[in-house]
Design an enzyme around this catalytic site. Structure first.
Site, PDB file in Angstrom:
ATOM      1  N   HIS A 173      24.010 135.952  74.148  1.00  0.00           N
ATOM      2  CA  HIS A 173      23.295 136.081  75.421  1.00  0.00           C
ATOM      3  C   HIS A 173      22.272 134.974  75.711  1.00  0.00           C
ATOM      4  O   HIS A 173      21.378 135.170  76.529  1.00  0.00           O
ATOM      5  CB  HIS A 173      22.547 137.430  75.500  1.00  0.00           C
ATOM      6  CG  HIS A 173      23.429 138.622  75.723  1.00  0.00           C
ATOM      7  ND1 HIS A 173      24.269 139.111  74.761  1.00  0.00           N
ATOM      8  CD2 HIS A 173      23.575 139.440  76.801  1.00  0.00           C
ATOM      9  CE1 HIS A 173      24.900 140.181  75.228  1.00  0.00           C
ATOM     10  NE2 HIS A 173      24.511 140.407  76.452  1.00  0.00           N
ATOM     11  N   GLU A 188      31.433 149.847  78.083  1.00  0.00           N
ATOM     12  CA  GLU A 188      30.798 149.949  79.421  1.00  0.00           C
ATOM     13  C   GLU A 188      31.713 149.302  80.444  1.00  0.00           C
ATOM     14  O   GLU A 188      31.301 148.419  81.201  1.00  0.00           O
ATOM     15  CB  GLU A 188      29.438 149.238  79.390  1.00  0.00           C
ATOM     16  CG  GLU A 188      28.544 149.702  78.251  1.00  0.00           C
ATOM     17  CD  GLU A 188      27.172 149.017  78.229  1.00  0.00           C
ATOM     18  OE1 GLU A 188      27.142 147.785  78.368  1.00  0.00           O
ATOM     19  OE2 GLU A 188      26.165 149.717  78.099  1.00  0.00           O
ATOM     20  N   GLU A 241      27.468 152.471  85.434  1.00  0.00           N
ATOM     21  CA  GLU A 241      26.146 151.961  85.067  1.00  0.00           C
ATOM     22  C   GLU A 241      25.381 151.478  86.300  1.00  0.00           C
ATOM     23  O   GLU A 241      25.937 150.846  87.195  1.00  0.00           O
ATOM     24  CB  GLU A 241      26.326 150.801  84.070  1.00  0.00           C
ATOM     25  CG  GLU A 241      25.020 150.269  83.554  1.00  0.00           C
ATOM     26  CD  GLU A 241      25.184 149.107  82.565  1.00  0.00           C
ATOM     27  OE1 GLU A 241      26.285 148.944  81.998  1.00  0.00           O
ATOM     28  OE2 GLU A 241      24.209 148.363  82.377  1.00  0.00           O
ATOM     29  N   CYS A 296      18.294 147.332  80.513  1.00  0.00           N
ATOM     30  CA  CYS A 296      18.654 146.389  81.559  1.00  0.00           C
ATOM     31  C   CYS A 296      18.492 146.997  82.947  1.00  0.00           C
ATOM     32  O   CYS A 296      18.167 146.299  83.906  1.00  0.00           O
ATOM     33  CB  CYS A 296      20.101 145.926  81.368  1.00  0.00           C
ATOM     34  SG  CYS A 296      21.258 147.277  81.110  1.00  0.00           S
ATOM     35  N   CYS A 297      18.726 148.310  83.055  1.00  0.00           N
ATOM     36  CA  CYS A 297      18.817 148.911  84.388  1.00  0.00           C
ATOM     37  C   CYS A 297      17.487 149.049  85.123  1.00  0.00           C
ATOM     38  O   CYS A 297      17.395 148.646  86.292  1.00  0.00           O
ATOM     39  CB  CYS A 297      19.527 150.254  84.310  1.00  0.00           C
ATOM     40  SG  CYS A 297      21.229 150.118  83.718  1.00  0.00           S
TER      41      CYS A 297
END
Lengths: 648, 648
Positions: free
Chosen positions: A129, A308, A324, A404-405
């Site tokens: 990442h 996911e 998600e 992250c959300c």
């Protein structure tokens, strides 16, 4: 696009942007600093302090933890646009200074590798990442620069991008590679748009076009690493990372859904900015597959928690859904880009659907609790006791280890003004995509400065009004293009100009009125808000024999708080007698829908679980609430899709 | 129990025992020797050869691989009972000799530890299956001794048990432990029953009662191992292994379902043999929970593949079911033991349900393909493309890496004669649990030798006839107790003795006729075989608004081969007009059920997946086949539970 400014003044949405400003942003700052009690720590600020040499310690959290701070800064930047707040800006400046201290002299910036794996930089593009975090750094930097005019974070980002540009490519000594998690591609486009430096656009296009080429970079670097991985097992699965085919050849949404929609967003940007028709066609194919065959009615995408990921066409299980929050946010990003390519209401329909249902539902009314997974059916005991459903939380969580959300919601809601309109052809036409009360100021082709004030009672009422003001001029020629939402198709919306019914033509889902608008003109746009029963495509096995209730942009659901459990025993009666009214005492005030239902026989005196069928039903009433408000009362069952009765 | 012999002569079941004898046993021998093309190798024989020093190499397969050979030997022993076969017996003898060579001088026997982890014996009771394998060795040894009179394998087993007895217990220097996978407990009871050695019974009871005591042995040994495990992660999960509570205190079936039912089987044995009422009460509580609240209509148990485990009451998802073949076989073992404790037809009902549906369905008609998982609803594309359903195979497999189920089917089917009757009180009563054509020879209290010949056309026809012969005597007093199956409750079965309707009383589900039976007496037992629509308990969310079709002991299903996909679009019509007939051309001949159905509208010209509901239905006919025959034609959808139409 001309110099355009949009300011939200919407009774419904204003409360959300205020929630983001007053609650979400401060709360998330506490979370980033590990000050939220009983929540999983973020470690984000602490990692930067350690990387900057200001503290001792080990890296904490996920390998991509830096991105949480960047996303928070991006949300702060959007919030500061319309709500200057020197204290918040000082906090952000201090965080940016900290980021600067964690940057290496050569521009490299990633606290995980600085703290934990010095020397291992760029050895695991597949999982690590680094470019993803760089992407979020760029997005934050662009937004912060746009709002504040301060270049410090932008300079940090540009130094890092300079390094990245030198390292990646097809030249000798460069890595012919791309990130395991797409994000930098769309960020580089933003950097190009703010700087007009072509090389940023070229780097984005390079990453997009390198993806899926042979030999497979992820496999090669995996071999070089001695076949080791961080958390994935075995040989890299290219499909999960959308690297199984060159992106221009892709037609079906596969793999990790957030990665996918972030990539499609960048593809749409590049198709537009480079007039790349091949890329455009790929975008359209992928859009059609994603939204026609793999999207929940709530605008959620991703049918499985394993990876996911997308699964396959029409596989949309309600109780196992992943859907998600970030994936729906990415879908909104993508829809916005598609609208810029082609003003087709289909894109705005999906944008609205995802926004009012999946995304809005992900956050609690208090702005402090979030869903990562947004199921369409919940049985709380199963979430607790059946490990297959462990990912389906019946209650919003305070924070997540992989968080992250929540910051993604914050940055979307605080930049929502960017999604309402498009002004095209240098001010020739104003497209209204979303019916959100707001002012838009723009320049016409003739250079006139026009303000359109939109007033909307959405999502409760379908009447929208536009008032045109044009200080210093009396007439301006431009086209007003009002979206005809998919949910209003059963009754043609009524258009009135200055109180008179006005004919209009619909082109690609937009009602278009081109005229010499005068200062003081008013336009009324009356959308039918009938409650609709919706059917799903017959190949979606999960929804056969079921219907969903929709009213305007809102998908509804039934909850145990209003209906007796098991709520699956409830079916809509033939004689439905639907009614709706605004219930100010429910969930802070919302339009509820009630009607006749039947309840399957619950009398069961036998101990055993099976007996000859008795078709006994009781009549009852049901109550449905907007999906986005579910899970804000006592924990209980919830379902979007409801069985319906029918005569033979 | 007196000297009793049962010989199956049933047209339906004979073909299965012949399939086991002629196909399954030879095929599985090939599998154990890694000679099945395109199937995962077993490594079983090879491991024994390596452990015996006859070959070089590494251990292959699962840590419990030895048990496959033991289970095969047990099946061989049962088959040889009624079908002497010197070639097969020679093969078995050679395998037994090989087993003997792999045994250590001190009695220890386990090829994994001999080959792979010498010195690590007994350090991981939690996962390593040493006592589990010993249990299957004992079961094989007892069966082989009972059939052939040969002691060699029994001696091997006893030597190993002697070692085990010395190692485990509460004396100083002993391990206060038990196996992570229950099995030896029930095996030691068998060893006691054949040897009458009380110490084997005591050792079994020790293992049962040690389980769940504090301090938790699995945690202690995990600490001693430096917190390492083989495949589980982290601290041992005691509930998965039914070691969370002393077994006498357990009331709810939890954890790995095969472990659970094997343990309950031993508990029932011990309750009977030691007159332990506390253990009996625990058995009844666990029986009620398992079969009333956690059992599929097919007799399957285990609702999740994660941990192959029970989840919680009424959580029985059809498309995610595990319902492992071995778990239903264990349920049959347990039911048989419960019947010995108390002749209550409820136990036999479950035994029959699991046998005719889950277990029979696990094997293909050719005897060479098996289901490990037995779902009640299959969408093949989802099994392939949705990783949540990867465990749900739409096609029976040739063999499995973890191949516990196929040999378990073989040993059950070849010993099915043990499940049909119970002769109680020294010949005072003969209970007929299953309606399987067979001869039972037994001795009455008075010492008379009686043969009852049962003729049955089950599962296709409900008429059962019994003929009594008693060579050398003309009258014998005994009670005949005929089970009144749960599926015949709607119409009382008719009993005729020598052609005359005869009254009877039902006690705990058995019609009892006590009389002085004469040579030549005939009894007819006529059970209604009406097709029944079955409802599930309203708390089973997955089945609300649905019904299952049952006829006699057979649960039916609809398959794509007979009905159009998606089969979920099919619902049973109000005007059902059910009919059934024997279709000799379908699946080798079976009773099929047909009726009127409605098909949800399949016309969908729109590209998108959602549109206003139109309640269009088409009339059609449906065809259902016995569940046990599903998946024997082209791959397609299958469902047991079907929506039904109803008037309001």
């Amino acid at each position: 696009m001309t110099n355009t400014e949009v300011l939200i003044k919407d009774p419904f949405w204003h409360s959300y942007s205020e929630l983001v400003r007053q609650t979400v942003i401060p709360y998330q700052w506490d979370a980033l600093n590990d000050r939220v009690k009983d929540a999983e720590p973020s470690y984000s600020i602490r990692n930067f302090k350690i990387a900057a040499g200001l503290e001792e310690g080990e890296f904490g959290g996920w390998i991509f933890q830096d991105s949480d701070l960047y996303k928070w800064l991006e949300a702060v930047a959007y919030s500061l646009r319309h709500h200057p707040d020197s204290e918040l800006e000082n906090t952000a400046d201090a965080a940016i200074e900290l980021i600067g201290k964690a940057q290496h002299d050569n521009g490299y910036l990633n606290t995980y590798f600085t703290i934990q794996e010095a020397g291992k930089q760029w050895t695991n593009l597949y999982e690590a990442h680094e470019l993803y975090c760089a992407g979020h750094l760029i997005e934050a930097a662009v937004a912060y620069y746009q709002t504040t005019g301060k270049r410090y974070l932008l300079d940090i980002a540009c130094r890092f991008v300079d390094l990245i540009e030198s390292l990646f490519g097809r030249e000798p000594g460069q890595m012919p590679a791309y990130c395991g998690h797409q994000e930098i591609e769309l960020a580089l486009v933003k950097l190009y748009e703010v700087s007009k430096e072509e090389r940023y656009l070229n780097l984005s296009r390079y990453f997009i076009d390198e993806r899926g080429q042979k030999p497979e970079y992820f496999i090669e670097e995996w071999e070089r690493r001695g076949r080791t991985t961080i958390w994935n097992k075995g040989k890299p699965n290219l499909e999960v990372y959308q690297a199984h085919l060159p992106v221009r050849e892709q037609s079906v949404a596969v793999g990790h859904s957030v990665r996918a929609v972030y990539m499609y967003t960048a593809m749409a940007d590049l198709a537009r900015l480079t007039n790349d028709s091949e890329l455009l066609e790929a975008c359209k194919r992928l859009w059609n597959n994603t939204t026609h065959k793999q999207m929940y009615i709530t605008g959620g995408v991703g049918a499985t928690h394993l990876g996911e990921a997308f699964t396959f066409d029409y596989d949309l299980p309600n109780d196992m859904a992943y859907a998600e929050t970030c994936a729906s946010i990415g879908l909104i990003f993508w829809a916005k880009r598609m609208l810029k390519l082609e003003a087709n209401s289909e894109y705005a329909d999906v944008m609205e659907r995802a926004l009012y249902n999946n995304v809005l539902g992900s956050m609690s009314k208090d702005g402090k609790h979030f869903f990562y997974v947004n199921p369409l059916e919940v049985w709380p005991e199963a979430s607790e006791k059946n490990p297959d459903k462990r990912h389906v939380k019946p209650v919003r969580q305070k924070w997540f280890g992989c968080s992250c959300c929540p910051p993604n919601v914050a940055r979307l809601l605080s930049s929502l003004n960017d999604y309402i309109y498009d002004v095209s052809n240098g001010g020739k036409a104003v497209y209204v995509h979303l019916f959100i009360g707001s002012d838009i100021r723009f320049e016409t082709v003739a250079g006139g400065k026009v303000t359109i004030t939109q007033q909307s009672e959405m999502p409760w009422n379908g009447k929208v009004q536009f008032n045109i003001t044009m200080p210093g001029t009396t007439n301006e020629l431009f086209e007003l293009a009002l979206r005809v939402p998919d949910w209003s198709h059963s009754k043609n919306p009524i258009l009135k100009v200055n109180g008179e019914v006005h004919p209009y033509q619909v082109e690609k889902g937009y009602a278009k009125i081109e005229r010499n608008w005068a200062d003081g003109d008013t336009i009324e746009w009356m959308l039918s808000m009938d409650t609709q029963l919706i059917a799903a495509h017959p190949h979606i096995r999960a929804n056969i024999g079921k219907t969903a209730i929709q009213r305007g942009p809102l998908v509804y659901c039934i909850e145990e708080a209003d209906n007796s459990a098991p709520i699956a025993a409830l079916s809509l009666a033939e004689n439905l007698d639907l009614s709706n009214h605004f219930a100010s005492d429910i969930l802070g005030g919302c339009e509820i829908i009630e009607g006749n239902a039947l309840i399957e026989d619950q009398d069961w005196s036998e101990e055993r679980s099976y007996r000859p069928l008795q078709k006994n039903k009781k009549e009852t009433r049901f109550r449905a609430i907007p999906y986005y408000l579910w899970g804000n009362r006592k924990t209980g069952e919830m379902s979007v899709w409801i069985r319906y009765s029918h005569s033979n």
